[in-house]
Design a protein around this motif. Structure first.
Motif, PDB file in Angstrom:
ATOM      1  N   UNK A 305       0.822  -1.205   0.000  1.00 33.63           N
ATOM      2  CA  UNK A 305       0.000   0.000   0.000  1.00 33.63           C
ATOM      3  C   UNK A 305       0.860   1.260   0.000  1.00 33.63           C
ATOM      4  N   UNK A 306       1.944   1.241   0.778  1.00 34.18           N
ATOM      5  CA  UNK A 306       2.779   2.435   0.838  1.00 34.18           C
ATOM      6  C   UNK A 306       3.530   2.669  -0.468  1.00 34.18           C
ATOM      7  N   UNK A 307       3.832   1.607  -1.210  1.00 33.25           N
ATOM      8  CA  UNK A 307       4.429   1.796  -2.538  1.00 33.25           C
ATOM      9  C   UNK A 307       3.451   2.482  -3.484  1.00 33.25           C
ATOM     10  N   UNK A 308       2.151   2.293  -3.211  1.00 33.10           N
ATOM     11  CA  UNK A 308       1.115   2.935  -4.016  1.00 33.10           C
ATOM     12  C   UNK A 308       0.804   4.351  -3.526  1.00 33.10           C
ATOM     13  N   UNK A 309       1.509   4.802  -2.496  1.00 33.32           N
ATOM     14  CA  UNK A 309       1.305   6.150  -1.990  1.00 33.32           C
ATOM     15  C   UNK A 309       0.268   6.259  -0.898  1.00 33.32           C
ATOM     16  N   UNK A 310      -0.168   5.131  -0.328  1.00 37.17           N
ATOM     17  CA  UNK A 310      -1.167   5.122   0.750  1.00 37.17           C
ATOM     18  C   UNK A 310      -0.445   4.997   2.085  1.00 37.17           C
ATOM     19  N   UNK A 311      -0.702   5.958   2.973  1.00 36.85           N
ATOM     20  CA  UNK A 311      -0.101   5.926   4.310  1.00 36.85           C
ATOM     21  C   UNK A 311      -0.936   5.023   5.210  1.00 36.85           C
ATOM     22  N   UNK A 312      -0.287   4.061   5.859  1.00 40.72           N
ATOM     23  CA  UNK A 312      -0.983   3.114   6.733  1.00 40.72           C
ATOM     24  C   UNK A 312      -0.576   3.385   8.177  1.00 40.72           C
ATOM     25  N   UNK A 313      -1.567   3.689   9.016  1.00 42.56           N
ATOM     26  CA  UNK A 313      -1.343   3.866  10.451  1.00 42.56           C
ATOM     27  C   UNK A 313      -1.758   2.577  11.135  1.00 42.56           C
ATOM     28  N   UNK A 347      -7.138   3.695  -6.608  1.00 45.06           N
ATOM     29  CA  UNK A 347      -7.590   2.382  -6.145  1.00 45.06           C
ATOM     30  C   UNK A 347      -9.105   2.389  -6.071  1.00 45.06           C
ATOM     31  N   UNK A 348      -9.674   1.186  -6.150  1.00 41.89           N
ATOM     32  CA  UNK A 348     -11.111   1.016  -6.018  1.00 41.89           C
ATOM     33  C   UNK A 348     -11.418   0.660  -4.569  1.00 41.89           C
ATOM     34  N   UNK A 349     -12.377   1.395  -3.976  1.00 40.44           N
ATOM     35  CA  UNK A 349     -12.747   1.179  -2.585  1.00 40.44           C
ATOM     36  C   UNK A 349     -14.090   0.454  -2.551  1.00 40.44           C
ATOM     37  N   UNK A 350     -14.110  -0.706  -1.940  1.00 40.87           N
ATOM     38  CA  UNK A 350     -15.325  -1.524  -1.878  1.00 40.87           C
ATOM     39  C   UNK A 350     -15.675  -1.831  -0.434  1.00 40.87           C
TER      40      UNK A 350
END
Length: 352
Positions: A305-313, A347-350
């Motif tokens: 996810x972080x490679x895709x630019x999404x920050x994960x807490x 990304x697609x959010x489902x």
């Protein structure tokens, strides 16, 4: 002794007053303490003859009044018996830090159902109904279970907690020692559920102790643990909702799956802010034998996810319980920093 304690029939066997001790320690004494007060073992035994004013409740431990011991006296008697081999001559042990009136029982603590009762769990039976009191000691101690004292050994003694003036094992360890002796699935489930629902401990800590005690091979324990983990996740999710609401964070989308358009599944998330590309994931792993594999799965998903630019807490139920404000600040910082990062991949959010 208290003012109502009958005087011994042998004058020389009357111990000198020990004013610095608490009331219960004037009613319960070890043979070493009595000897230090001028009462020889033979004289103490004389007071315990049928009809005498004293009684020996455990080897080397005397109750300085007739009649049955109270629950408090029985707890202290068990601790005195378990700790006496490592105590200095004449006293149960050195005084507890900060309280010279309460001896600290070295290398001994109440565990099992008695400890759960002292921790305040309503599902634990009353102390008066227990046939014996579990006491936790180091594995190499030369002690045997006798009378109302049931010896439980451990290779690693946990740091004791204080409850009603006696040292007790932490709730997760006390639960494991209690469950080891229980066969009633309903009782096991109620104890585990109350411990978590009441905020006494986290599910992962309980499962870790049950695993260490090799209790997860018992079907009724496994069933109780599965229910516990499900309830623990629901509680953690409730804390996450409360953190967002109480600390003024913008509303996320809850419990979603992410996918690349026409591509693979990226994983589920507990909360996600699409505009800022910030996600929160609850760590509710059960520390069982596959813990390393589960952690590897968490790490792989986070890295992807972080490679895709999404920050994960990444947050744990314990942090949400004990440091909600701090966790909210971490999420807020990530949301505010989103404007300084490169745009995240689409990304697609489902719904999950």
């Amino acid at each position: 002794m208290t003012q109502n304690t009958p005087l011994p029939r042998v004058p020389s066997a009357s111990p000198r007053p020990v004013r610095h001790l608490s009331d219960v320690h004037r009613r319960v004494a070890t043979v070493a303490r009595l000897r230090a007060q001028g009462v020889a073992p033979a004289e103490a035994d004389e007071q315990c003859r049928p009809g005498g004013p004293w009684q020996q409740v455990l080897p080397g431990v005397y109750l300085l009044h007739p009649g049955p011991p109270t629950s408090e006296e029985r707890l202290h008697a068990v601790l005195m018996y378990a700790a006496r081999a490592t105590s200095a001559p004449g006293v149960p042990s050195q005084p507890a830090p900060g309280d010279p009136h309460r001896p600290a029982y070295r290398d001994a603590m109440i565990t099992g159902l008695a400890a759960l009762n002292l921790h305040g769990l309503a599902s634990a039976p009353p102390l008066t109904s227990l046939e014996h009191v579990d006491v936790l000691v180091p594995r190499l101690r030369r002690l045997r279970s006798t009378g109302c004292a049931h010896i439980v050994r451990t290779a690693s003694l946990p740091a004791p907690e204080q409850a009603t003036g006696v040292p007790v094992a932490p709730v997760p360890r006390a639960l494991a020692d209690a469950v080891a002796e229980l066969t009633d699935a309903g009782v096991v489930r109620r104890l585990l559920s109350e411990a978590v629902r009441g905020g006494h401990c986290e599910p992962t800590a309980v499962v870790r102790e049950l695993t260490d005690a090799k209790l997860l091979s018992r079907p009724h324990v496994v069933d109780a643990v599965d229910a516990l983990l499900a309830e623990g996740r629901a509680i953690a999710e409730g804390r996450l909702y409360a953190m967002v609401r109480e600390h003024g964070l913008p509303d996320p989308v809850w419990n979603v799956d992410l996918r690349l358009p026409g591509g693979p599944h990226l994983g589920g998330l507990d909360a996600y802010w699409p505009e800022q590309a910030v996600a929160v994931e609850l760590d509710t792993r059960a520390p069982r034998q596959d813990e390393d594999a589960l952690w590897s799965e968490y790490a792989r998903k986070r890295e992807h996810l972080e490679r895709l630019g999404i920050t994960v807490v990444h947050v744990t139920p314990k942090k949400l319980r004990d440091a909600s404000e701090q966790q909210a600040a971490v999420v807020r910082t990530a949301l505010m920093a989103s404007g300084d990062r490169d745009p995240a991949a689409y990304v697609v959010v489902l719904p999950r």
